[in-house]
Every structure is written in structure tokens, then in C-alpha cells.
Design a protein around this motif. Sequence first.
Motif, PDB file in Angstrom:
ATOM      1  N   LYS A   9       0.838  -1.213   0.000  1.00 27.21           N
ATOM      2  CA  LYS A   9       0.000   0.000   0.000  1.00 27.21           C
ATOM      3  C   LYS A   9       0.864   1.250   0.000  1.00 27.21           C
ATOM      4  CE  LYS A   9      -2.432  -1.527   3.573  1.00 27.21           C
ATOM      5  NZ  LYS A   9      -2.065  -2.935   3.618  1.00 27.21           N
ATOM      6  N   ARG A  10       1.916   1.245   0.794  1.00 27.96           N
ATOM      7  CA  ARG A  10       2.806   2.422   0.843  1.00 27.96           C
ATOM      8  C   ARG A  10       3.496   2.641  -0.492  1.00 27.96           C
ATOM      9  NH1 ARG A  10       3.863   0.413   6.229  1.00 27.96           N
ATOM     10  NH2 ARG A  10       5.461  -0.899   5.315  1.00 27.96           N
ATOM     11  N   ILE A  11       4.011   1.578  -1.078  1.00 31.98           N
ATOM     12  CA  ILE A  11       4.709   1.706  -2.362  1.00 31.98           C
ATOM     13  C   ILE A  11       3.743   2.160  -3.446  1.00 31.98           C
ATOM     14  CG2 ILE A  11       5.871   0.418  -4.200  1.00 31.98           C
ATOM     15  CD1 ILE A  11       7.227  -1.204  -1.926  1.00 31.98           C
ATOM     16  N   GLY A  12       2.553   1.567  -3.476  1.00 33.74           N
ATOM     17  CA  GLY A  12       1.556   1.965  -4.464  1.00 33.74           C
ATOM     18  C   GLY A  12       1.133   3.414  -4.307  1.00 33.74           C
ATOM     19  N   THR A  13       0.965   3.844  -3.075  1.00 29.56           N
ATOM     20  CA  THR A  13       0.575   5.227  -2.799  1.00 29.56           C
ATOM     21  C   THR A  13       1.671   6.189  -3.234  1.00 29.56           C
ATOM     22  OG1 THR A  13      -0.777   4.519  -0.936  1.00 29.56           O
ATOM     23  CG2 THR A  13      -0.134   6.846  -0.998  1.00 29.56           C
TER      24      THR A  13
END
Length: 66
Positions: A9-13
Motif C-alpha cells: 500500500k505504501r509503495i503503491g501510494t
Amino acid sequence: MIYLSDGNKRIGTHAMLLMLELNGYELEYKDSELIDIIMDIASSNKKEKDLFQWVKSHGANINIQT
């Protein structure tokens, strides 16, 4: 496909925010607002169209023809 046991989620965000910035879109949001929409997407409570609407409502003037 690369799978990370934690952090997707962090990388995608960050990838989304970086691509918007590189393409000249600047968003204004509180961290809690960003966390809420990302967690809603991850838990299937919101869909891609909801994220698109969120991005538009936070300052990105994006016009996509459908």
C-alpha cells in the motif's frame, strides 16, 4: 509480479503521488485523508473510480475521456 510481505500500500501510494507530481498535478490533502482512501481501496470498500474522484477533489484537474 513482485510481492512484498509488507508495504504494498505504501509503495503503491508513493508511486501514484510521484506519477501525479511528475505529470504536473499537485494535491492538497491531510495525511489522514490519504490514509483513509488507501485503506478503503485495500479493503475493497472503495473502487478505482472512488480513488480517481478523491484525486480530482484534492486538486488534480484531470480530464479523462471514457
